[in-house]
Design a protein around this motif. Sequence first.
Motif, PDB file in Angstrom:
ATOM      1  N   GLU A   1       2.452   1.717  -3.404  1.00 12.09           N
ATOM      2  CA  GLU A   1       1.438   2.162  -4.354  1.00 12.09           C
ATOM      3  C   GLU A   1       1.172   3.655  -4.196  1.00 12.09           C
ATOM      4  O   GLU A   1       1.077   4.399  -5.190  1.00 12.09           O
ATOM      5  CB  GLU A   1       0.150   1.379  -4.135  1.00 12.09           C
ATOM      6  CG  GLU A   1      -1.035   1.846  -4.961  1.00 12.09           C
ATOM      7  CD  GLU A   1      -0.929   1.457  -6.417  1.00 12.09           C
ATOM      8  OE1 GLU A   1      -1.614   2.105  -7.235  1.00 12.09           O
ATOM      9  OE2 GLU A   1      -0.167   0.541  -6.726  1.00 12.09           O
ATOM     10  N   GLU A   2       1.076   4.098  -2.951  1.00 17.13           N
ATOM     11  CA  GLU A   2       0.829   5.518  -2.688  1.00 17.13           C
ATOM     12  C   GLU A   2       2.016   6.361  -3.154  1.00 17.13           C
ATOM     13  O   GLU A   2       1.834   7.451  -3.727  1.00 17.13           O
ATOM     14  CB  GLU A   2       0.579   5.738  -1.201  1.00 17.13           C
ATOM     15  CG  GLU A   2       0.253   7.185  -0.819  1.00 17.13           C
ATOM     16  CD  GLU A   2      -0.990   7.717  -1.535  1.00 17.13           C
ATOM     17  OE1 GLU A   2      -1.036   8.928  -1.832  1.00 17.13           O
ATOM     18  OE2 GLU A   2      -1.924   6.912  -1.787  1.00 17.13           O
TER      19      GLU A   2
ATOM     20  N   LYS B   1     -10.206   3.072  -9.522  1.00 16.84           N
ATOM     21  CA  LYS B   1     -10.132   3.705  -8.206  1.00 16.84           C
ATOM     22  C   LYS B   1      -9.811   2.678  -7.124  1.00 16.84           C
ATOM     23  O   LYS B   1     -10.432   1.615  -7.066  1.00 16.84           O
ATOM     24  CB  LYS B   1     -11.461   4.398  -7.882  1.00 16.84           C
ATOM     25  CG  LYS B   1     -11.790   5.554  -8.815  1.00 16.84           C
ATOM     26  CD  LYS B   1     -13.114   6.211  -8.432  1.00 16.84           C
ATOM     27  CE  LYS B   1     -13.440   7.368  -9.364  1.00 16.84           C
ATOM     28  NZ  LYS B   1     -14.740   8.002  -9.026  1.00 16.84           N
ATOM     29  N   GLU B   2      -8.835   3.017  -6.283  1.00 17.13           N
ATOM     30  CA  GLU B   2      -8.500   2.169  -5.148  1.00 17.13           C
ATOM     31  C   GLU B   2      -9.628   2.235  -4.117  1.00 17.13           C
ATOM     32  O   GLU B   2     -10.299   3.254  -3.967  1.00 17.13           O
ATOM     33  CB  GLU B   2      -7.196   2.644  -4.497  1.00 17.13           C
ATOM     34  CG  GLU B   2      -5.956   2.373  -5.331  1.00 17.13           C
ATOM     35  CD  GLU B   2      -5.506   0.926  -5.190  1.00 17.13           C
ATOM     36  OE1 GLU B   2      -6.141   0.161  -4.439  1.00 17.13           O
ATOM     37  OE2 GLU B   2      -4.510   0.566  -5.850  1.00 17.13           O
ATOM     38  N   SER B   3      -9.852   1.121  -3.413  1.00 17.00           N
ATOM     39  CA  SER B   3     -10.866   1.108  -2.363  1.00 17.00           C
ATOM     40  C   SER B   3     -10.586  -0.046  -1.409  1.00 17.00           C
ATOM     41  O   SER B   3      -9.862  -0.987  -1.745  1.00 17.00           O
ATOM     42  CB  SER B   3     -12.268   0.929  -2.973  1.00 17.00           C
ATOM     43  OG  SER B   3     -12.393  -0.353  -3.566  1.00 17.00           O
TER      44      SER B   3
ATOM     45  N   THR C   1      -4.719   0.073 -11.682  1.00 22.45           N
ATOM     46  CA  THR C   1      -5.791  -0.365 -10.797  1.00 22.45           C
ATOM     47  C   THR C   1      -6.957  -0.939 -11.585  1.00 22.45           C
ATOM     48  O   THR C   1      -7.557  -1.948 -11.198  1.00 22.45           O
ATOM     49  CB  THR C   1      -6.277   0.815  -9.929  1.00 22.45           C
ATOM     50  OG1 THR C   1      -5.172   1.346  -9.201  1.00 22.45           O
ATOM     51  CG2 THR C   1      -7.348   0.368  -8.953  1.00 22.45           C
TER      52      THR C   1
ATOM     53  N   ALA D   1       0.821  -1.214   0.000  1.00 21.23           N
ATOM     54  CA  ALA D   1       0.000   0.000   0.000  1.00 21.23           C
ATOM     55  C   ALA D   1       0.854   1.264   0.000  1.00 21.23           C
ATOM     56  O   ALA D   1       0.577   2.226  -0.719  1.00 21.23           O
ATOM     57  CB  ALA D   1      -0.940  -0.011   1.209  1.00 21.23           C
TER      58      ALA D   1
ATOM     59  N   ARG E   1       1.848   6.658  -6.898  1.00 20.02           N
ATOM     60  CA  ARG E   1       0.802   7.605  -7.295  1.00 20.02           C
ATOM     61  C   ARG E   1       1.248   9.050  -7.063  1.00 20.02           C
ATOM     62  O   ARG E   1       0.959   9.944  -7.868  1.00 20.02           O
ATOM     63  CB  ARG E   1      -0.485   7.324  -6.528  1.00 20.02           C
ATOM     64  CG  ARG E   1      -1.238   6.091  -7.030  1.00 20.02           C
ATOM     65  CD  ARG E   1      -2.466   5.795  -6.175  1.00 20.02           C
ATOM     66  NE  ARG E   1      -3.232   4.693  -6.747  1.00 20.02           N
ATOM     67  CZ  ARG E   1      -4.222   4.832  -7.610  1.00 20.02           C
ATOM     68  NH1 ARG E   1      -4.591   6.045  -8.006  1.00 20.02           N
ATOM     69  NH2 ARG E   1      -4.860   3.776  -8.093  1.00 20.02           N
TER      70      ARG E   1
ATOM     71  N   GLN F   1      -8.715  -4.622 -11.291  1.00 16.48           N
ATOM     72  CA  GLN F   1     -10.164  -4.830 -11.137  1.00 16.48           C
ATOM     73  C   GLN F   1     -10.702  -5.785 -12.201  1.00 16.48           C
ATOM     74  O   GLN F   1     -11.500  -6.682 -11.902  1.00 16.48           O
ATOM     75  CB  GLN F   1     -10.880  -3.481 -11.220  1.00 16.48           C
ATOM     76  CG  GLN F   1     -10.636  -2.575 -10.022  1.00 16.48           C
ATOM     77  CD  GLN F   1     -11.176  -1.163 -10.261  1.00 16.48           C
ATOM     78  OE1 GLN F   1     -11.171  -0.676 -11.397  1.00 16.48           O
ATOM     79  NE2 GLN F   1     -11.624  -0.515  -9.201  1.00 16.48           N
TER      80      GLN F   1
ATOM     81  N   THR G   1      -9.208  -4.037  -2.043  1.00 18.79           N
ATOM     82  CA  THR G   1      -8.151  -4.682  -1.250  1.00 18.79           C
ATOM     83  C   THR G   1      -8.652  -5.985  -0.650  1.00 18.79           C
ATOM     84  O   THR G   1      -7.947  -7.002  -0.663  1.00 18.79           O
ATOM     85  CB  THR G   1      -7.676  -3.740  -0.126  1.00 18.79           C
ATOM     86  OG1 THR G   1      -7.156  -2.541  -0.709  1.00 18.79           O
ATOM     87  CG2 THR G   1      -6.594  -4.397   0.721  1.00 18.79           C
TER      88      THR G   1
END
Length: 375
Positions: A269-270, A311-313, A291, A266, A273, A295, A317
């Motif tokens: 990934e951040e 979109k991450e959510s 992402t 995580a 971004r 999905q 996860t």
Amino acid sequence: MALVSAAVLLGGCTSGNPESALDRAEAQVAEKEKALADAQAAATETTDAFCTSAAGYVTALDRYGDVLTAEGPTVGDVSTAGADLLEPRQDVLADGQAAQEARKTVADAENALAEANATLANLQASASGSTEPSSTPSPSVATPVPVAPAESVARVKQADADFTTAQQEITDDTPLDEASEKFNAAAVALEVSWLRLVADAGCVSDEQLVQGQKAVLAYTTALQQSLADAGYYAGKADGVYGPDTVAAVEALQEAHELPVTGVVDAATEEALRTDLAAKGEAAAQSAVATTAALQQTLHLLGYWDGPVDGKESDALTQALKKFQTDLGVPPTGVVDAATVAAFEAAIAQAKQPEPAPSATASPVPAPSGSATPAR
């Protein structure tokens, strides 16, 4: 003397008889048609043998990956498992060569039949009184159809070279816990490359399976593109989560003073971004594409029923963790090399047909000890 003269006369009449020439030409066509049918049957048989041995080699690679991730393995375990790869590797290379040679025989038979048909057509035109028997178009030359696309073969060769290099770096004096993520990634990349070649070679025909493999490719390719846009990855975005991809992730982590693991967690990934956002809107779209590819992959496997919007959510996860749990991969909620390999194996296992007494290879099963995901 009269008898000899008669024999010569009769022989001359027979050799010049157009009906006789037509008969011979028709016989040649029939012979070449049979030769082509035999060559096509042999090509099918050798291709089936290649598919079977390729599946066996991927299974051997999967067992090797299990050794790398098992608790308490030794360098000797890794060496033994590596030796166990030699025979299935030799088998698949030999069967691949045989399949390609069989396809060359098919092309040669097609060309021979085309020539025989052209000869017959010219004779038939002559027999019908045409003054231009040579007007029949020259037959096109058939070329062998490759067992797999050149790009897939090149990818396997590169992954094989990377794996051999990584393997040579582990000696009897190397503590196993020092085996890096790069080495594990090299083994996974080789397995994934072969899985893709198996699909590209037509060993797997199920459309949904093929779509799933494309989705896996899309995820890793998008990640590589994101790393490239952020300035960490200089290689080709080829969809193989190999040592170069791991090195790029490690460079990103080092730049942001994160634990250098080669795994996109995580925090990593951040950080990615953040870097992409700093480079502008176009680069930021790379993270969205990564992402969205994840999905889509989870959707095809039956783990994600939400929107494919990039979109991450928390829900995404959790879906990834559920998938990892079912496949026997640590449920970290992040995608690493082992998870990418599990993606490939799960797609194959999810659509594997019931065993049948056929020489045609079926999709490669999921890693040992893993369960088939719920559909």
